[in-house]
Design a protein around this motif. Structure first.
Motif, short mmCIF file in Angstrom:
data_model
loop_
_atom_site.label_atom_id
_atom_site.label_comp_id
_atom_site.label_asym_id
_atom_site.label_seq_id
_atom_site.Cartn_x
_atom_site.Cartn_y
_atom_site.Cartn_z
N SER A 26 0.82 -1.21 0.00
CA SER A 26 0.00 0.00 0.00
C SER A 26 0.85 1.26 0.00
CB SER A 26 -0.91 0.00 1.24
OG SER A 26 -1.62 1.22 1.30
N PRO A 27 0.48 2.26 -0.82
CA PRO A 27 1.19 3.54 -0.78
C PRO A 27 0.89 4.34 0.49
CG PRO A 27 -0.61 3.66 -2.33
CD PRO A 27 -0.54 2.23 -1.85
N ASP A 28 -0.20 4.00 1.18
CA ASP A 28 -0.57 4.67 2.44
C ASP A 28 -1.06 3.59 3.39
OD1 ASP A 28 -1.76 6.07 4.54
OD2 ASP A 28 -2.55 7.64 3.23
N LEU A 29 -0.12 3.02 4.14
CA LEU A 29 -0.41 1.87 4.99
C LEU A 29 -1.52 2.17 6.00
CD1 LEU A 29 0.51 -1.04 5.31
CD2 LEU A 29 2.21 -0.25 6.95
N GLN A 30 -1.45 3.31 6.66
CA GLN A 30 -2.47 3.63 7.66
C GLN A 30 -3.85 3.78 7.03
OE1 GLN A 30 -2.07 3.32 10.99
NE2 GLN A 30 -4.29 3.41 10.87
N ARG A 31 -3.92 4.35 5.82
CA ARG A 31 -5.21 4.46 5.13
C ARG A 31 -5.78 3.07 4.84
NH1 ARG A 31 -6.36 6.36 -0.91
NH2 ARG A 31 -8.63 6.36 -0.80
N SER A 32 -4.92 2.14 4.41
CA SER A 32 -5.38 0.78 4.14
C SER A 32 -5.86 0.09 5.41
CB SER A 32 -4.28 -0.04 3.46
OG SER A 32 -4.05 0.42 2.16
N VAL A 33 -5.11 0.25 6.52
CA VAL A 33 -5.52 -0.33 7.80
C VAL A 33 -6.90 0.22 8.19
CG1 VAL A 33 -5.04 -0.41 10.28
CG2 VAL A 33 -3.21 -0.84 8.63
N SER A 34 -7.05 1.53 8.12
CA SER A 34 -8.33 2.16 8.49
C SER A 34 -9.47 1.67 7.60
CB SER A 34 -8.22 3.68 8.39
OG SER A 34 -7.29 4.16 9.33
N PHE A 35 -9.20 1.54 6.31
CA PHE A 35 -10.20 1.06 5.36
C PHE A 35 -10.68 -0.34 5.74
CE2 PHE A 35 -11.06 -1.53 1.58
CZ PHE A 35 -12.17 -0.87 1.08
N TYR A 36 -9.75 -1.26 5.95
CA TYR A 36 -10.14 -2.63 6.28
C TYR A 36 -10.80 -2.72 7.66
CZ TYR A 36 -8.44 -4.31 1.90
OH TYR A 36 -8.29 -4.52 0.55
N GLU A 37 -10.39 -1.87 8.60
CA GLU A 37 -11.08 -1.83 9.89
C GLU A 37 -12.52 -1.36 9.71
OE1 GLU A 37 -7.46 -1.07 13.08
OE2 GLU A 37 -8.47 0.68 12.20
N GLU A 38 -12.74 -0.39 8.85
CA GLU A 38 -14.09 0.13 8.60
C GLU A 38 -15.03 -0.94 8.04
OE1 GLU A 38 -15.81 3.09 9.05
OE2 GLU A 38 -14.14 3.56 10.38
N ILE A 39 -14.49 -1.92 7.32
CA ILE A 39 -15.37 -2.96 6.76
C ILE A 39 -15.33 -4.25 7.58
CG2 ILE A 39 -15.36 -1.96 4.45
CD1 ILE A 39 -13.47 -4.21 3.56
N GLY A 40 -14.79 -4.16 8.82
CA GLY A 40 -14.93 -5.27 9.76
C GLY A 40 -13.70 -6.09 10.05
N PHE A 41 -12.59 -5.87 9.36
CA PHE A 41 -11.35 -6.58 9.67
C PHE A 41 -10.73 -5.95 10.91
CE2 PHE A 41 -12.10 -7.84 5.42
CZ PHE A 41 -11.33 -8.95 5.13
N HIS A 42 -9.87 -6.71 11.61
CA HIS A 42 -9.17 -6.11 12.74
C HIS A 42 -7.71 -6.56 12.74
CE1 HIS A 42 -10.38 -9.93 14.61
NE2 HIS A 42 -9.36 -9.75 15.41
N GLN A 43 -6.87 -5.66 13.22
CA GLN A 43 -5.44 -5.90 13.24
C GLN A 43 -5.13 -6.95 14.30
OE1 GLN A 43 -3.09 -2.32 13.35
NE2 GLN A 43 -1.39 -3.37 14.32
N VAL A 44 -4.39 -7.99 13.89
CA VAL A 44 -4.04 -9.04 14.83
C VAL A 44 -2.53 -9.15 15.07
CG1 VAL A 44 -6.12 -10.41 14.43
CG2 VAL A 44 -4.09 -10.84 13.03
N HIS A 45 -1.75 -8.48 14.21
CA HIS A 45 -0.29 -8.56 14.39
C HIS A 45 0.37 -7.52 13.50
CE1 HIS A 45 3.32 -10.52 15.74
NE2 HIS A 45 3.74 -10.75 14.51
#
Length: 153
Positions: free
Chosen positions: A16-35
């Motif tokens: 991803s060119p913007d890692l935090q944006r990608s993390v936020s995007f996937y969190e918004e659709i229900g994924f969660h950071q596990v590691h």
């Protein structure tokens, strides 16, 4: 007959060119950071594993500096470059219309659908929609479907 050692889809990896944006995007659709981790020997400043809501699959996110095997780029000097290997990610959804609204609110760009398609013989009806995620990844949303050859869960 040999023992089946392959059990199913685990994850797709995205640079991803913007890692935090990608993390936020996937969190918004229900994924969660596990590691998350760093691996300087591979040029990885930060990598993040995001678990899907069904807890059965993941998306792995890398920054653009990651020196890993990937679509369109050889992993080692002289390695043949493979292009077009990753067509899209497909995410299962329970309500396609609601998921389409949610993914756009999270920052995806709508490309196509929702639409109903009839595939093959015997006919299988699917309903899907296509979006572009924050790193340029193509994301298909798919309502539950059973294919004629599916094994019971």
């Amino acid at each position: 007959m040999s023992v089946q050692v392959f059990t199913g889809f685990h994850h797709s990896a995205i640079r991803s060119p913007d890692l935090q944006r990608s993390v936020s995007f996937y969190e918004e659709i229900g994924f969660h950071q596990v590691h998350d981790w760093r691996l300087p020997s591979y040029g990885i400043d930060r990598a993040i594993m995001m678990q899907a809501p069904d807890r059965k699959s993941w998306i792995e996110l890398f920054d653009l500096k990651a020196e890993i095997p990937m679509q369109g780029v050889g992993a080692q000097q002289g390695q043949k470059v493979s292009t077009g290997a990753l067509a899209h990610l497909c995410l299962s959804v329970t309500d396609l219309d609601q998921a389409c609204v949610r993914i756009v609110e999270a920052g995806a760009r709508h490309l196509h659908g929702p639409e109903a398609l009839t595939l093959g013989q015997p006919e299988v009806r699917v309903r899907n929609a296509i979006f572009e995620g924050p790193a340029g990844e193509i994301i298909e949303l798919l309502q539950p479907v059973r294919f004629p050859g599916d094994q019971p869960a």
